[in-house]
Motif scaffolding. Structure first.
Motif, PDB file in Angstrom:
ATOM      1  N   GLY A  57       0.892  -1.134   0.000  1.00 54.82           N
ATOM      2  CA  GLY A  57       0.000   0.000   0.000  1.00 54.82           C
ATOM      3  C   GLY A  57       0.935   1.189   0.000  1.00 54.82           C
ATOM      4  O   GLY A  57       2.080   1.081  -0.440  1.00 54.82           O
ATOM      5  N   HIS A  58       0.510   2.292   0.537  1.00 58.77           N
ATOM      6  CA  HIS A  58       1.331   3.505   0.510  1.00 58.77           C
ATOM      7  C   HIS A  58       2.685   3.313   1.188  1.00 58.77           C
ATOM      8  O   HIS A  58       3.717   3.671   0.634  1.00 58.77           O
ATOM      9  CB  HIS A  58       0.590   4.658   1.200  1.00 58.77           C
ATOM     10  CG  HIS A  58      -0.759   4.899   0.638  1.00 58.77           C
ATOM     11  ND1 HIS A  58      -1.887   4.359   1.196  1.00 58.77           N
ATOM     12  CD2 HIS A  58      -1.166   5.604  -0.440  1.00 58.77           C
ATOM     13  CE1 HIS A  58      -2.934   4.726   0.488  1.00 58.77           C
ATOM     14  NE2 HIS A  58      -2.528   5.483  -0.512  1.00 58.77           N
ATOM     15  N   ASP A  59       2.693   2.762   2.378  1.00 54.73           N
ATOM     16  CA  ASP A  59       3.939   2.658   3.142  1.00 54.73           C
ATOM     17  C   ASP A  59       4.944   1.706   2.505  1.00 54.73           C
ATOM     18  O   ASP A  59       6.130   2.010   2.405  1.00 54.73           O
ATOM     19  CB  ASP A  59       3.645   2.244   4.590  1.00 54.73           C
ATOM     20  CG  ASP A  59       2.817   0.965   4.694  1.00 54.73           C
ATOM     21  OD1 ASP A  59       2.220   0.531   3.684  1.00 54.73           O
ATOM     22  OD2 ASP A  59       2.743   0.400   5.789  1.00 54.73           O
ATOM     23  N   ASP A  60       4.481   0.557   2.039  1.00 53.29           N
ATOM     24  CA  ASP A  60       5.404  -0.423   1.474  1.00 53.29           C
ATOM     25  C   ASP A  60       5.940  -0.008   0.106  1.00 53.29           C
ATOM     26  O   ASP A  60       7.001  -0.468  -0.309  1.00 53.29           O
ATOM     27  CB  ASP A  60       4.758  -1.801   1.402  1.00 53.29           C
ATOM     28  CG  ASP A  60       4.612  -2.439   2.775  1.00 53.29           C
ATOM     29  OD1 ASP A  60       5.298  -1.972   3.713  1.00 53.29           O
ATOM     30  OD2 ASP A  60       3.829  -3.382   2.913  1.00 53.29           O
ATOM     31  N   VAL A  61       5.217   0.850  -0.593  1.00 53.00           N
ATOM     32  CA  VAL A  61       5.748   1.395  -1.841  1.00 53.00           C
ATOM     33  C   VAL A  61       7.055   2.129  -1.556  1.00 53.00           C
ATOM     34  O   VAL A  61       8.057   1.938  -2.234  1.00 53.00           O
ATOM     35  CB  VAL A  61       4.723   2.329  -2.518  1.00 53.00           C
ATOM     36  CG1 VAL A  61       5.369   3.159  -3.612  1.00 53.00           C
ATOM     37  CG2 VAL A  61       3.558   1.524  -3.069  1.00 53.00           C
ATOM     38  N   PHE A  62       7.046   2.950  -0.521  1.00 57.34           N
ATOM     39  CA  PHE A  62       8.263   3.668  -0.163  1.00 57.34           C
ATOM     40  C   PHE A  62       9.349   2.718   0.328  1.00 57.34           C
ATOM     41  O   PHE A  62      10.530   2.931   0.057  1.00 57.34           O
ATOM     42  CB  PHE A  62       7.963   4.759   0.870  1.00 57.34           C
ATOM     43  CG  PHE A  62       7.259   5.928   0.262  1.00 57.34           C
ATOM     44  CD1 PHE A  62       7.966   6.878  -0.470  1.00 57.34           C
ATOM     45  CD2 PHE A  62       5.889   6.067   0.390  1.00 57.34           C
ATOM     46  CE1 PHE A  62       7.314   7.951  -1.055  1.00 57.34           C
ATOM     47  CE2 PHE A  62       5.226   7.136  -0.195  1.00 57.34           C
ATOM     48  CZ  PHE A  62       5.937   8.086  -0.924  1.00 57.34           C
ATOM     49  N   ALA A  63       8.961   1.664   1.012  1.00 55.61           N
ATOM     50  CA  ALA A  63       9.949   0.676   1.465  1.00 55.61           C
ATOM     51  C   ALA A  63      10.635   0.017   0.266  1.00 55.61           C
ATOM     52  O   ALA A  63      11.857  -0.192   0.282  1.00 55.61           O
ATOM     53  CB  ALA A  63       9.284  -0.376   2.349  1.00 55.61           C
ATOM     54  N   ILE A  64       9.870  -0.292  -0.769  1.00 59.34           N
ATOM     55  CA  ILE A  64      10.445  -0.879  -1.984  1.00 59.34           C
ATOM     56  C   ILE A  64      11.431   0.099  -2.613  1.00 59.34           C
ATOM     57  O   ILE A  64      12.562  -0.253  -2.949  1.00 59.34           O
ATOM     58  CB  ILE A  64       9.333  -1.265  -2.984  1.00 59.34           C
ATOM     59  CG1 ILE A  64       8.517  -2.444  -2.449  1.00 59.34           C
ATOM     60  CG2 ILE A  64       9.932  -1.594  -4.352  1.00 59.34           C
ATOM     61  CD1 ILE A  64       7.242  -2.734  -3.223  1.00 59.34           C
ATOM     62  N   TRP A  65      11.004   1.334  -2.785  1.00 57.68           N
ATOM     63  CA  TRP A  65      11.863   2.340  -3.414  1.00 57.68           C
ATOM     64  C   TRP A  65      13.126   2.587  -2.593  1.00 57.68           C
ATOM     65  O   TRP A  65      14.220   2.699  -3.143  1.00 57.68           O
ATOM     66  CB  TRP A  65      11.111   3.646  -3.620  1.00 57.68           C
ATOM     67  CG  TRP A  65      10.063   3.577  -4.692  1.00 57.68           C
ATOM     68  CD1 TRP A  65       9.977   2.670  -5.712  1.00 57.68           C
ATOM     69  CD2 TRP A  65       8.949   4.450  -4.846  1.00 57.68           C
ATOM     70  NE1 TRP A  65       8.871   2.935  -6.487  1.00 57.68           N
ATOM     71  CE2 TRP A  65       8.230   4.021  -5.979  1.00 57.68           C
ATOM     72  CE3 TRP A  65       8.487   5.550  -4.139  1.00 57.68           C
ATOM     73  CZ2 TRP A  65       7.072   4.660  -6.434  1.00 57.68           C
ATOM     74  CZ3 TRP A  65       7.336   6.190  -4.589  1.00 57.68           C
ATOM     75  CH2 TRP A  65       6.643   5.752  -5.712  1.00 57.68           C
ATOM     76  N   LEU A  66      12.972   2.687  -1.278  1.00 51.63           N
ATOM     77  CA  LEU A  66      14.140   2.933  -0.429  1.00 51.63           C
ATOM     78  C   LEU A  66      15.110   1.754  -0.458  1.00 51.63           C
ATOM     79  O   LEU A  66      16.326   1.941  -0.531  1.00 51.63           O
ATOM     80  CB  LEU A  66      13.706   3.238   1.004  1.00 51.63           C
ATOM     81  CG  LEU A  66      13.011   4.587   1.201  1.00 51.63           C
ATOM     82  CD1 LEU A  66      12.387   4.663   2.589  1.00 51.63           C
ATOM     83  CD2 LEU A  66      13.971   5.734   0.968  1.00 51.63           C
ATOM     84  N   ALA A  67      14.576   0.539  -0.405  1.00 56.22           N
ATOM     85  CA  ALA A  67      15.444  -0.645  -0.446  1.00 56.22           C
ATOM     86  C   ALA A  67      16.182  -0.726  -1.771  1.00 56.22           C
ATOM     87  O   ALA A  67      17.389  -1.015  -1.808  1.00 56.22           O
ATOM     88  CB  ALA A  67      14.618  -1.913  -0.208  1.00 56.22           C
ATOM     89  N   ALA A  68      15.485  -0.472  -2.861  1.00 59.40           N
ATOM     90  CA  ALA A  68      16.109  -0.557  -4.182  1.00 59.40           C
ATOM     91  C   ALA A  68      17.175   0.521  -4.378  1.00 59.40           C
ATOM     92  O   ALA A  68      18.153   0.305  -5.097  1.00 59.40           O
ATOM     93  CB  ALA A  68      15.053  -0.449  -5.268  1.00 59.40           C
TER      94      ALA A  68
END
Length: 84
Positions: free
Chosen positions: A12-23
């Motif tokens: 959802g909103h939060d995990d989208v940022f987690a994906i981007w930050l991890a990548a």
């Protein structure tokens, strides 16, 4: 040396940022993304992961659907927050 990571999430909103930050983190070697049903249905969270990786130009990271529902409770998607 970057740490190998498999990111398990329900984008959802939060995990989208987690994906981007991890990548984007040079200290993380993002090996795969797995999705689960949680704040949204599994079909939606998997779709979201594919869309946000594409938008960010993240390539070479496999995305695989996992559990469609929590193991110990009923799935209760947050449609009031994330939409249907």
């Amino acid at each position: 040396m970057p740490k190998p990571v498999i990111l398990d999430c329900d984008p959802g909103h939060d995990d989208v940022f987690a994906i981007w930050l991890a990548a984007g983190d040079p200290e993380i070697d993002l090996r795969a993304i797995t999705t689960v049903g949680g704040n949204g249905l599994l079909s939606h969270t998997t779709y979201n992961a594919r869309v946000v990786t594409g938008l960010a130009g993240i390539t070479g990271v496999p995305i695989a659907p996992g559990a469609a529902r929590p193991l110990v409770r009923v799935l209760t998607p947050a449609e009031s927050i994330h939409g249907a």
